[in-house]
Every structure is written in C-alpha cells, then in structure tokens.
Design a protein around this motif. Structure first.
Motif, PDB file in Angstrom:
ATOM      1  N   ASN A  93      55.543 -14.575   0.487  1.00 48.44           N
ATOM      2  CA  ASN A  93      54.881 -13.357   0.967  1.00 48.44           C
ATOM      3  C   ASN A  93      53.379 -13.520   0.752  1.00 48.44           C
ATOM      4  OD1 ASN A  93      57.130 -11.604   1.704  1.00 48.44           O
ATOM      5  ND2 ASN A  93      57.666 -11.697  -0.469  1.00 48.44           N
ATOM      6  N   GLU A  94      52.601 -13.472   1.821  1.00 50.51           N
ATOM      7  CA  GLU A  94      51.162 -13.673   1.706  1.00 50.51           C
ATOM      8  C   GLU A  94      50.418 -12.636   2.555  1.00 50.51           C
ATOM      9  OE1 GLU A  94      50.130 -17.622   2.793  1.00 50.51           O
ATOM     10  OE2 GLU A  94      51.383 -18.566   1.244  1.00 50.51           O
ATOM     11  N   ASN A  95      49.649 -11.779   1.867  1.00 45.30           N
ATOM     12  CA  ASN A  95      48.781 -10.816   2.562  1.00 45.30           C
ATOM     13  C   ASN A  95      49.528  -9.995   3.611  1.00 45.30           C
ATOM     14  OD1 ASN A  95      46.535 -11.816   1.107  1.00 45.30           O
ATOM     15  ND2 ASN A  95      46.278 -13.477   2.615  1.00 45.30           N
ATOM     16  N   GLY A  96      50.681  -9.492   3.204  1.00 49.07           N
ATOM     17  CA  GLY A  96      51.442  -8.660   4.135  1.00 49.07           C
ATOM     18  C   GLY A  96      52.171  -9.452   5.190  1.00 49.07           C
ATOM     19  N   MET A  97      52.217 -10.756   5.064  1.00 53.68           N
ATOM     20  CA  MET A  97      52.909 -11.620   6.011  1.00 53.68           C
ATOM     21  C   MET A  97      54.046 -12.356   5.289  1.00 53.68           C
ATOM     22  SD  MET A  97      51.315 -11.341   8.934  1.00 53.68           S
ATOM     23  CE  MET A  97      49.706 -10.890   9.626  1.00 53.68           C
ATOM     24  N   VAL A  98      55.073 -12.733   6.067  1.00 45.32           N
ATOM     25  CA  VAL A  98      56.136 -13.603   5.554  1.00 45.32           C
ATOM     26  C   VAL A  98      55.918 -14.982   6.156  1.00 45.32           C
ATOM     27  CG1 VAL A  98      58.611 -14.047   5.492  1.00 45.32           C
ATOM     28  CG2 VAL A  98      57.757 -11.705   5.286  1.00 45.32           C
ATOM     29  N   VAL A  99      55.756 -15.984   5.302  1.00 44.70           N
ATOM     30  CA  VAL A  99      55.418 -17.328   5.763  1.00 44.70           C
ATOM     31  C   VAL A  99      56.597 -18.251   5.492  1.00 44.70           C
ATOM     32  CG1 VAL A  99      53.831 -19.258   5.556  1.00 44.70           C
ATOM     33  CG2 VAL A  99      52.994 -16.908   5.275  1.00 44.70           C
ATOM     34  N   LEU A 100      57.110 -18.855   6.579  1.00 42.02           N
ATOM     35  CA  LEU A 100      58.169 -19.854   6.502  1.00 42.02           C
ATOM     36  C   LEU A 100      57.532 -21.229   6.720  1.00 42.02           C
ATOM     37  CD1 LEU A 100      61.088 -21.021   6.659  1.00 42.02           C
ATOM     38  CD2 LEU A 100      61.035 -20.436   9.114  1.00 42.02           C
ATOM     39  N   SER A 101      57.793 -22.129   5.766  1.00 39.70           N
ATOM     40  CA  SER A 101      57.230 -23.471   5.859  1.00 39.70           C
ATOM     41  C   SER A 101      58.357 -24.492   5.753  1.00 39.70           C
ATOM     42  CB  SER A 101      56.204 -23.701   4.740  1.00 39.70           C
ATOM     43  OG  SER A 101      55.798 -25.057   4.711  1.00 39.70           O
ATOM     44  N   VAL A 102      58.423 -25.414   6.735  1.00 41.92           N
ATOM     45  CA  VAL A 102      59.411 -26.499   6.716  1.00 41.92           C
ATOM     46  C   VAL A 102      58.641 -27.812   6.743  1.00 41.92           C
ATOM     47  CG1 VAL A 102      61.384 -27.573   7.849  1.00 41.92           C
ATOM     48  CG2 VAL A 102      61.123 -25.073   7.889  1.00 41.92           C
TER      49      VAL A 102
END
Length: 551
Positions: free
Chosen positions: A473-482
C-alpha cells in the motif's frame, strides 16, 4: 438635418424678402402713380383757368420743368406745345384723352414707351371755346426705378442675408437640439415634440424586440460556442471565398493557428494538397472526404457545402482523429491473421496424428505418445480459445462482472499456490511478500492479472531462477510487483509486449506453450480498473512488471 433646416430657413427668408421688395415696390409704384395722376389733373384745371382768362398770352414766359403743355383746337390740331414745334406735330384728335375731353369735358390716359422705358400720364380738359388743354408728365418704369435703387437694395439684401443666416443658425440649432438630446435607449423618457411621440413609441417597441432577439442570439451563440468549444473534433466554418469565419479550439490546436486567424484564408493555415482538393469540391457544392496526416497522426476530413436557396454560401470542415481507429483496424487484421495461424498449427498436428492413427500407420507402442500429442495440441487450442474469449469480453468492458471489496494479497496467494507445481517443474522459486491490500475490483480479472504475470515470469525464467511477487500500500495506491530473474526483454520490444500474439522469442514461446495473449489480458484488465502498468527489464537479468491500482 441641421443643414437642411438652415438652408430651408435661409431660402424662406430670402424668398420672403424678395417677395416683399417686389410687392412693396409694386404697391408704392401704383400709389405714387395715382397721386401723380391726381396732381396732374389739378394742374390741368389750373392751367385751363389761366388759358381761359388770358388766352395764348398765358404761355408767354411760362417756365415748365416736369410738365408738357399742349393746346389743341376742335379739329385736333396742336395750337401750342411746350416741348415740340406745332408745325411738325400730327393731329391729336384720335388721342384717347382728347376724345374724352371733347365728349365729356375731361379725359386722361396712360401710355408706356418701350423705347424710353418710361410711362406717360395725360390729362386733358375742354375749355369754354371748345379747345382742349392737355398736360402730360413722364414717369420712370418700375424696372428703371429698381435699377436706380440697386445699391440700397443690395445693401438691404446683404443685411437681410446676414440676419437670415444668423437667425437660421440659431433657429436650426434650437429646432434640432431636442432631437439631438433624444435618449434612444429610453425613448419614452424623452420630452420634446409631440409629433415625435409615435416615432419614439415605435422605436421603443422595436428596441424591445431587438433586445429579445439579441438575448436569444447570444444564448444560441453561447450554446454553439460551448458545444464546438468542448468538441474533441476540429471544426472550421468558411465563407464562399474560403475565408475562416469560425474555428474551434481543437482545430486551432491541430493547425497551430492563433486566435487571430478569423478572416484568414484556409489554405494559408494548411497547405495540404488533399485538403485543398476536398475544400474546392465543397465550395463548388460537392461533399468531400479524405484522410490526411497531421502531426504524425491520421485525420479524416469531411467537407460539407453550406447552401442557401441552392446557392453555396460556404463550407464546413470537420477533423476526426482516426489514428486509434486505424490502429484498431490494423490490430484486428493482425489478430485475425495471428488467430488463424495459431489455430492452424495445432490443427495440422492433430489432423496429422489422427490421420496416422486412422490409417493404422502407427506402431502399438507409439499410439499412446501420439494420443498424448493430440491431447497437448487440443489443450493448447482450448487455452487459446479461452484467452480469445476472455480478451473479447474485456474489449467489451466486462460490464456484466460484479465488483467486490477484496484483498489483493489473498488473490495473490491463490495464484501463487496454483502456479507452484508449474514453477517446481522448471526449477523456479516462486515467492510472495507484502501486506494485506483491500481493493474494490473484479476478482476474476485481478486474479488473471496476477496469474498471467507470474505465469510469464516462470515460463521465461532460467533454471533455478526466482519469481518474487510483492503487494504493498503506497500513498493511497495498491502496488502489485512481479519480478523475475529471467531472460529479460530488449528495450525495442518493451512497448509491444502487450500487443496480442506479440512474442519476443517465438520459438521459446511455443516451446513453453504460451498463447501470446496473456499480457494483452493483463493490459485490458488493468485498464478496466484504471490501473497503470510499468515494465522495467534488462536482457539476461530479468524483468519487473509493476501494476498500480487506485483504491
């Protein structure tokens, strides 16, 4: 108007002056003529008394300046004349005044001499002995009198002219002043001539109508400007000479035109020959359309003539950006060709193996491997068809899918668990890290995003490689990293990997059983969730795909 009033007043004043002079001179001339005739009669009576008493001796030493005296006998012969020789004078018996005097005792007459330009008065009286005594006097004509009075008349005329001009200026200003002070914005509030009241009422009525029409036109103009100003398509209106009369912001931006381009020639803004051709057609009453390139993009231009009473008054140009349409058409053609090619290859394999089995051309020990080949190719076709159906569904927007509040980390766990057997088969370590990430979305699509990214990372990895999945969770965003440690993607391919059926290494893709649609599904699913996809990759070192979802 002031000049006309001024001229009219001056003309009237001068006309009145001249008419007064003529009338005055005529009246006075006639009056003094009558006075002179009366005096002449009196003088005749006195002279007749003198001649009766003294006879011809009366004329001796008689000094007469203005009068002429003639003594005429009963036969009409002149006995005496104070101005002429009696021997040379003609008989006067036929003279009007002589005949009247002989018949009635007194006679008078007036005669005009055109040669001498004077009028003569005659007065005759009959004496006791039957003779006639006649007196006459000459009087200048009225024209002679006017000529003689030229100087004073001219002086009076100049004075009258000056007075007329001064009075005309003052009167004309006074007459026009109420007219000049009329408040046309409020006609009924004016105080002036009563004769102007109907006119002012008419103006007030027309102004109300004009104000209403103006308000309506302004409203329509604002509506039109709002509509064409918010259009993404360019629109230009031209007159019959090809001059710009209206252009919206989109067209100005497209043609790099300023706000001062109104009134300019259209071809001075864009010298494209194809545009010139369709514009010429439109100005001659024919509809034209074509596709031209502007700023590296494709625009369809529609040119329609504007007619009124079958006369071409101008043209309307519309600019439609068809770059995406052309790209979509190109992608569709490529997609059709690629689908045909992708389906044809396994079908040929299935058909070939099946034909060998049908004709009993396969050894008994090879039938099971042949059936396995047919099964694998059929499975590949099924996966391909399923991916095509899923992609088609995503193209339509997936409006029939329900959104839910889910945890992306939980979905990632399921995807990782389902792919662990495949990862173990190729000796690739699959790891998941991160934190719970609540998100509102479509579970099936979010799962397919994680699954396809991890599946690609496993397939295009090295033996004993790694695939690391991280949720944050970053700055109100959901970040998916592959992130993987695989073969990587060259920079020139990174922008195209999301295209349908695009493969960096086609031989390797077929070897691992890829359909070439996985990343296209990822791109469309991310788009439906308003997510952003970024790719970071180095050849031989691995690839990282980051998908950022707004919560």
């Amino acid at each position: 108007m002031t000049k006309r009033i001024f001229r009219s007043i001056c003309l009237v004043a001068l006309t009145v002056f001249l008419a007064s002079v003529v009338l005055f001179m005529g009246v006075l001339y006639e009056y003094f003529s009558n006075v002179e005739q009366t005096q002449l009669k009196m003088q005749t009576t006195l002279a007749a008394q003198g001649v009766t008493n003294e006879g011809i001796d009366y004329f001796h030493d008689l000094k007469v300046k203005n009068y002429r005296i003639s003594w005429i006998d009963t036969e009409g012969n002149v006995i005496f004349d104070s101005a002429s020789d009696t021997a040379e004078m003609e008989n006067h018996l036929e003279r009007e005044e002589v005949r009247e005097a002989l018949s009635s005792g007194y006679g008078e007459s007036k005669r005009y001499s055109a040669t001498l330009m004077e009028r003569s008065f005659y007065s005759a009286q009959k004496l006791d002995d039957g003779t006639v005594l006649r007196l006459s006097i000459s009087q200048n004509s009225i024209l002679t009198l006017l000529l003689g009075m030229t100087q004073p008349i001219c002086i009076i005329f100049v004075i009258a002219l000056i007075l007329s001009i001064v009075l005309a200026i003052q009167v004309s200003k006074k007459i026009v002043k109420p007219l000049n002070e009329i408040d046309l914005d409020n006609p009924l509030s004016n105080e002036g001539y009563d004769e102007l009241s109907p006119f002012l009422r008419r103006i007030d009525s027309q102004q109300r109508q004009l104000r209403g029409q103006k308000a309506e036109l302004l409203q329509k103009e604002n509506e039109l400007n709002t509509i064409i100003g918010s259009m993404n398509e360019g629109m230009i209106l031209l007159n019959q000479k090809g001059k710009i009369i209206s252009i919206n912001p989109a067209a100005r931006k497209l043609l790099d035109a300023g706000t001062d381009c109104i009134g300019s020639d259209m071809l001075s803004l864009c010298r494209n020959l194809e545009l010139q051709e369709i514009l010429t057609k439109a100005l001659h009453g024919e509809r034209g359309e074509n596709i031209i390139r502007l700023h590296g993009e494709s625009y369809q231009i529609d040119a329609d003539p504007i007619t009124s009473e079958n006369i071409v008054k101008g043209a309307a140009l519309f600019f439609f950006n068809v770059t995406e349409k052309e790209k979509a058409e190109q992608i569709r053609r490529e997609f059709t060709a690629n689908v045909s090619h992708e389906l044809k290859t396994p079908l040929h394999s299935i058909s070939g193996y099946a034909e060998l089995l049908k004709n009993d051309m396969v050894k008994e020990n090879d039938k099971i491997p042949f059936a396995g080949k047919i099964y694998d190719e059929a499975g590949r076709m099924i996966r391909l068809v399923e991916d095509i159906i899923s992609l088609s569904h995503l193209d339509e927007g997936a409006d029939d899918m329900q959104r839910e509040n889910i945890d992306l980390y939980t979905l990632a766990e399921k995807a990782v668990q389902s792919l662990e057997p495949e990862a173990d088969t190729v000796c690739v370590a699959l790891e998941l890290s991160g934190v719970p990430a609540p998100l509102n979305g479509i579970p099936q699509l979010l799962y397919s995003v994680i699954y396809n990214l991890c599946d690609n990372a496993i397939k295009y990895n090295h033996e004993n490689g790694k695939v690391m999945v991280n949720i944050q969770n970053e700055n109100g965003m959901v970040v998916l990293s592959v992130e993987d440690t695989g073969i990587g993607i060259a920079p020139e391919h990174q922008e195209r990997i999301f295209e349908r059926f695009y493969r960096v290494d086609k031989s390797h893709s077929k070897a691992v059983g890829g359909t070439g649609l996985g990343l296209s599904i990822v791109k469309h699913a991310a788009k439906i969730h308003n997510a952003k996809v970024d790719v970071k990759s180095h050849v031989g070192k691995g690839t990282t795909v980051i998908v950022t979802f707004p919560k």
